[in-house]
Design a protein around this motif. Structure first.
Motif, PDB file in Angstrom:
ATOM      1  N   ALA A 175       6.583  -9.863  16.810  1.00 17.07           N
ATOM      2  CA  ALA A 175       5.126  -9.719  17.006  1.00 17.07           C
ATOM      3  C   ALA A 175       4.495  -9.151  15.732  1.00 17.07           C
ATOM      4  O   ALA A 175       3.430  -9.602  15.303  1.00 17.07           O
ATOM      5  CB  ALA A 175       4.847  -8.805  18.196  1.00 17.07           C
ATOM      6  N   ASP A 176       5.172  -8.178  15.116  1.00 16.17           N
ATOM      7  CA  ASP A 176       4.650  -7.595  13.876  1.00 16.17           C
ATOM      8  C   ASP A 176       4.696  -8.601  12.729  1.00 16.17           C
ATOM      9  O   ASP A 176       3.754  -8.710  11.945  1.00 16.17           O
ATOM     10  CB  ASP A 176       5.482  -6.360  13.502  1.00 16.17           C
ATOM     11  CG  ASP A 176       5.385  -5.281  14.552  1.00 16.17           C
ATOM     12  OD1 ASP A 176       4.397  -4.532  14.558  1.00 16.17           O
ATOM     13  OD2 ASP A 176       6.304  -5.203  15.401  1.00 16.17           O
ATOM     14  N   VAL A 177       5.814  -9.318  12.648  1.00 18.25           N
ATOM     15  CA  VAL A 177       5.955 -10.299  11.569  1.00 18.25           C
ATOM     16  C   VAL A 177       4.845 -11.346  11.692  1.00 18.25           C
ATOM     17  O   VAL A 177       4.184 -11.713  10.701  1.00 18.25           O
ATOM     18  CB  VAL A 177       7.359 -10.959  11.630  1.00 18.25           C
ATOM     19  CG1 VAL A 177       7.449 -12.120  10.665  1.00 18.25           C
ATOM     20  CG2 VAL A 177       8.444  -9.921  11.354  1.00 18.25           C
ATOM     21  N   ASN A 178       4.603 -11.806  12.920  1.00 14.20           N
ATOM     22  CA  ASN A 178       3.546 -12.795  13.145  1.00 14.20           C
ATOM     23  C   ASN A 178       2.190 -12.258  12.703  1.00 14.20           C
ATOM     24  O   ASN A 178       1.433 -12.931  12.010  1.00 14.20           O
ATOM     25  CB  ASN A 178       3.482 -13.174  14.631  1.00 14.20           C
ATOM     26  CG  ASN A 178       4.520 -14.223  15.008  1.00 14.20           C
ATOM     27  OD1 ASN A 178       4.973 -14.987  14.160  1.00 14.20           O
ATOM     28  ND2 ASN A 178       4.907 -14.261  16.267  1.00 14.20           N
ATOM     29  N   ALA A 179       1.884 -11.024  13.128  1.00 15.59           N
ATOM     30  CA  ALA A 179       0.559 -10.481  12.830  1.00 15.59           C
ATOM     31  C   ALA A 179       0.417 -10.108  11.355  1.00 15.59           C
ATOM     32  O   ALA A 179      -0.689 -10.090  10.812  1.00 15.59           O
ATOM     33  CB  ALA A 179       0.311  -9.244  13.692  1.00 15.59           C
ATOM     34  N   TYR A 180       1.537  -9.833  10.710  1.00 14.82           N
ATOM     35  CA  TYR A 180       1.497  -9.328   9.328  1.00 14.82           C
ATOM     36  C   TYR A 180       1.253 -10.440   8.294  1.00 14.82           C
ATOM     37  O   TYR A 180       0.546 -10.234   7.314  1.00 14.82           O
ATOM     38  CB  TYR A 180       2.806  -8.604   9.007  1.00 14.82           C
ATOM     39  CG  TYR A 180       2.924  -8.163   7.568  1.00 14.82           C
ATOM     40  CD1 TYR A 180       2.243  -7.030   7.113  1.00 14.82           C
ATOM     41  CD2 TYR A 180       3.691  -8.884   6.654  1.00 14.82           C
ATOM     42  CE1 TYR A 180       2.342  -6.632   5.790  1.00 14.82           C
ATOM     43  CE2 TYR A 180       3.786  -8.487   5.330  1.00 14.82           C
ATOM     44  CZ  TYR A 180       3.115  -7.365   4.903  1.00 14.82           C
ATOM     45  OH  TYR A 180       3.196  -6.973   3.597  1.00 14.82           O
TER      46      TYR A 180
END
Ligand SMILES: N[C@@H](CCC(=O)N[C@@H](CS)C(=O)NCC(=O)O)C(=O)O
Length: 306
Positions: A175-180
């Motif tokens: 989720a973080d990788v996607n948003a980052y």
């Protein structure tokens, strides 16, 4: 396990997504640099035509699209997980937001604000590739795109409002990788990004934590070496056809797999796997031998070859 080989280029935001997954898992991998624009004969020898960046190769198996690359890395190297806290479905679903709603305004601003400085070859290639962007009106769209990018970044800030370190809790995940990666892209390419993101202090601290994940251990390799590995390897066995699949296809059928959004280059092959979340085709190429090319089902059309 055979080596993980990422075909990518350093400036690619979607490749940054894959590099961060490798970093989160602390993996060693090999890097093959591919061109920014078509033609990409060494890449398409492996993929059968798919041209997007990045592509993951493991032996004679070729994984297209970061959505599938995430699932495949998790299958092969489960710890540390990309899905902490049991948020697998949510983290995977989030790419529908990050890869379009969040990424597109930044990509539009990057093209619109840099248009005059971009080399002709890149401008020409991306005009044809990004079919969702009207390059002739991009400059007039800058105010609108700015509102969109700000509002999407604000959603990340809101999610971090209670002081959590990562979007879904204490541990980083997909989720973080996607948003980052849209933020990474905007910081690197949108001249007004600093101003747009300035109000978001929690976002900025989270970005530092994301950068600290690193990229794992990267070692360069030539395309010719990667092709030789494909030739010398046996692809993994197929998983057959899901009996509940609505397409009525069977193992061995000649099929075509095509992204349904942009960069719609069809890949022809013999059907090996048609499951709920993955389609794989076998194909033979003079440079790479027999390889199996894997795609996600979501966002891809699978059709019987004419
Ligand atoms: N759905 C794909 C999208 C990949 C994508 O659009 N990548 C961009 C680079 S960041 C691209 O392919 N640009 C054109 C190119 O590299 O030729 C994924 O998740 O991997």
């Amino acid at each position: 396990m055979a080596e993980l080989i990422l075909h990518h280029f350093d400036l690619s935001p979607f490749a940054e997504k894959a590099r961060l997954m490798l970093g989160l898992k602390g993996l060693a991998w090999r890097s093959v640099e591919i061109p920014l624009v078509m033609p990409k004969p060494d890449l398409t020898a492996l993929t059968g035509g798919y041209r997007k960046t990045p592509v993951l190769q493991v032996g004679a198996d070729v994984y297209c699209d970061t959505k599938l690359i995430a699932v495949e890395l998790e299958r092969r190297c489960p710890t540390p997980t990309l899905f902490p806290g049991g948020h697998r479905g949510l983290a995977l679903a989030l790419s529908a937001w990050s890869d379009r709603a969040f990424f597109d305004p930044g990509a539009g601003l990057s093209m619109g604000l840099n248009k005059r400085g971009l080399p002709d070859a890149i401008l020409k290639d991306r005009k044809a590739f990004f079919n969702f962007m009207d390059f002739d009106v991009l400059e007039a769209e800058i105010p609108h795109l700015t509102t969109q990018l700000r509002a999407q970044a604000d959603l990340v800030e809101q999610q971090l409002a209670d002081g959590r370190a990562f979007l879904l809790g204490d541990a980083p995940g997909l989720a973080d990788v996607n948003a980052y990666f849209p933020v990474w892209m905007a910081r690197g390419n949108v001249p007004t990004a600093g101003e747009i993101f300035a109000p978001y202090a929690r976002l900025a601290h989270w970005e530092s934590r994301m950068r600290a994940l690193g990229h794992g251990t990267r070692r360069e390799m030539t395309a010719a070496e990667a092709h030789a590995i494909a030739r010398a390897s046996e692809p993994e066995p197929g998983q057959g056809v899901d009996p509940a699949d609505a397409l009525g296809l069977a193992v061995g059928d000649a099929v075509v797999v095509t992204p349904d959004d942009y960069g719609k280059v069809p890949v022809h092959g013999e059907l090996l796997t048609l499951q709920l979340h993955e389609v794989a085709v076998r194909r033979t190429d003079p440079k790479c031998g027999t390889v199996v090319v894997h795609f996600p089902r979501i966002g891809y059309r699978v059709e019987r070859a004419a």
